[in-house]
Scaffold this active site. Sequence first.
Site, PDB file in Angstrom:
ATOM      1  N   HIS A 261     -18.211 -21.239   2.769  1.00 53.76           N
ATOM      2  CA  HIS A 261     -18.436 -22.185   1.676  1.00 53.76           C
ATOM      3  C   HIS A 261     -19.586 -21.713   0.772  1.00 53.76           C
ATOM      4  O   HIS A 261     -19.415 -21.563  -0.441  1.00 53.76           O
ATOM      5  CB  HIS A 261     -18.749 -23.576   2.258  1.00 53.76           C
ATOM      6  CG  HIS A 261     -18.954 -24.632   1.220  1.00 53.76           C
ATOM      7  ND1 HIS A 261     -17.981 -25.542   0.891  1.00 53.76           N
ATOM      8  CD2 HIS A 261     -20.000 -24.927   0.421  1.00 53.76           C
ATOM      9  CE1 HIS A 261     -18.423 -26.352  -0.059  1.00 53.76           C
ATOM     10  NE2 HIS A 261     -19.667 -25.992  -0.364  1.00 53.76           N
ATOM     11  N   GLU A 262     -20.732 -21.465   1.383  1.00 58.28           N
ATOM     12  CA  GLU A 262     -21.896 -21.108   0.561  1.00 58.28           C
ATOM     13  C   GLU A 262     -21.702 -19.759  -0.115  1.00 58.28           C
ATOM     14  O   GLU A 262     -22.165 -19.532  -1.228  1.00 58.28           O
ATOM     15  CB  GLU A 262     -23.179 -21.138   1.398  1.00 58.28           C
ATOM     16  CG  GLU A 262     -23.506 -22.511   2.001  1.00 58.28           C
ATOM     17  CD  GLU A 262     -23.464 -23.668   1.001  1.00 58.28           C
ATOM     18  OE1 GLU A 262     -23.717 -23.447  -0.206  1.00 58.28           O
ATOM     19  OE2 GLU A 262     -23.154 -24.797   1.425  1.00 58.28           O
ATOM     20  N   HIS A 265     -19.861 -20.190  -3.317  1.00 59.37           N
ATOM     21  CA  HIS A 265     -20.813 -20.524  -4.396  1.00 59.37           C
ATOM     22  C   HIS A 265     -21.560 -19.264  -4.838  1.00 59.37           C
ATOM     23  O   HIS A 265     -21.745 -19.013  -6.031  1.00 59.37           O
ATOM     24  CB  HIS A 265     -21.848 -21.534  -3.889  1.00 59.37           C
ATOM     25  CG  HIS A 265     -21.364 -22.949  -3.787  1.00 59.37           C
ATOM     26  ND1 HIS A 265     -20.820 -23.630  -4.855  1.00 59.37           N
ATOM     27  CD2 HIS A 265     -21.371 -23.837  -2.755  1.00 59.37           C
ATOM     28  CE1 HIS A 265     -20.508 -24.881  -4.477  1.00 59.37           C
ATOM     29  NE2 HIS A 265     -20.831 -25.024  -3.206  1.00 59.37           N
ATOM     30  N   GLU A 291     -17.897 -25.968  -7.155  1.00 60.38           N
ATOM     31  CA  GLU A 291     -17.385 -26.425  -5.862  1.00 60.38           C
ATOM     32  C   GLU A 291     -15.978 -25.875  -5.603  1.00 60.38           C
ATOM     33  O   GLU A 291     -15.593 -25.642  -4.458  1.00 60.38           O
ATOM     34  CB  GLU A 291     -17.410 -27.953  -5.819  1.00 60.38           C
ATOM     35  CG  GLU A 291     -17.283 -28.550  -4.441  1.00 60.38           C
ATOM     36  CD  GLU A 291     -18.438 -28.223  -3.496  1.00 60.38           C
ATOM     37  OE1 GLU A 291     -19.503 -27.748  -3.950  1.00 60.38           O
ATOM     38  OE2 GLU A 291     -18.267 -28.423  -2.281  1.00 60.38           O
TER      39      GLU A 291
END
Length: 499
Positions: A261-262, A265, A291
């Site tokens: 997820h990170e 980003h 997102e």
Amino acid sequence: MDERRWDDFERRMRDLRSLRAAAALLSWDQETCLPRKASDARGRQAAALEAVIHERLCSPALADLIAELEAETLSAERAAQVRLLAREVRRANRLSAAWVRALAEAQSAGLLAWREARAQRSFAPFAPRLRALVALRREQAAALADGGEAYDALLAIYEPGARLAALRPLFGRIVPELRKLSDAIAETGKSRPNAFGGRFDLDKQWDLSLALVRAMGFDLEASRLDRSAHPFSTGLDPTDVRLTNRFREDDPRPAIFGALHECGHGLYEQGFGAAIAGTCAGEAASFGLHESQSRLWENLVGRSRPFWDAFFPELSSRFPDALAGWDATRFHAAVNEVRPSPIRVEADEVTYNLHIALRLEVEAELVGGDLDVADLPGAWSDATRRLLGFTPRNDAEGVLQDIHWAWGELGYFPTYTIGNLYAASILAAAERALPGLWEAVGRGELLPLREWLRAKIHAPGHLRDAEETVRAATGEGLTEAPFLDYLWQKYGALYGVGR
Ligand SMILES: [Zn+2]
């Protein structure tokens, strides 16, 4: 045009970007290494820096430069930079320096009170701080709204162009579908927890996180990885993108999906085109689009079968004892369990957006003045019952679970659903453009997808607003169909349920 005027504009714009990066570094530091006793001092430092930024944004010389440049014919890159800084300047000029300082102080106090209240599992100690934050945001909304919907003025800070009048019907369409799918899954009785028995060494999980982000093509020489209570990412510059992650000894999933997820980003932050990096256009087009990049990697790629065909052997070689008896099929099922949870950050892909529907409903009423802060826990419980089918056991599991309001962020939550919808549209477009995409993922080759995302989504930065960028990449704007198709297809197959 006198090129010296542009140089003057550019210097001011780049300085403002640098000051914002310094402010972001202060808050990164607060979440990763700040001594416990230093939070008041940090609050003062952040407030002072915000005051400097506000003062610079409100400089009459900058307003003159912008007015002059708005009348010129500029390249697309320069025009975007002027347009974006002009938007920031207009917003800043409508708020006083006293308001900016008051907000920064209320945010520090809000965060502290929220932590305390959460530890006590009681909303009451947080209520007066939240009341102050809501009042400040309503004041801001009134100053920015130009007679329109107050909530839209706040929403626009995170998601330019988004409107409550469009989001309400959008949720009206997706909520019944999500309920139908999650009810159908619950009826199969197959949604059992898939617990792990062994221990997952924390150092090895750290190494695994690094291996995963490396496979995604993340530049580790332009980044850091640290630990924090809740994973997050901060882009200070394409050469300095910081990720954090969390680790549990009994379950490798938080670290795996936190890293994916990170890093999603982080790839966006590393991918802005060289011509716009360090300028107002060298930033994400919206929080929703940001997102979409994290969710795309975490969920659409990271919870797919081809991904685990490629990476399960590596995982089990790192944790041979803890994963004895496991294979890719079982692990894939374990990372796609659908079970309604009271906690948003623990929610699965099917029920996640029900949590956002709840928050949108409640905070739109809060900002609109139809709901008093004192009535918030009750409204939260009612909406949880209606949307998710159960009652939170206490305020920590209910109205206090998210950090956003503690920090005075109202209007942020819808960007999570917007991100989920964009992610599905973008991945569907990538599948059309890259016919061998899933075969490559199945071999552990993630770079073709990253390259496509970089060209279509990352490199343009904020040259266009998010919906235009998405439309250019996919042929459609914000729409729910690709996301709902994806959910029904994947979970229909996993749980044997039909639409
Ligand atoms: Zn995220």
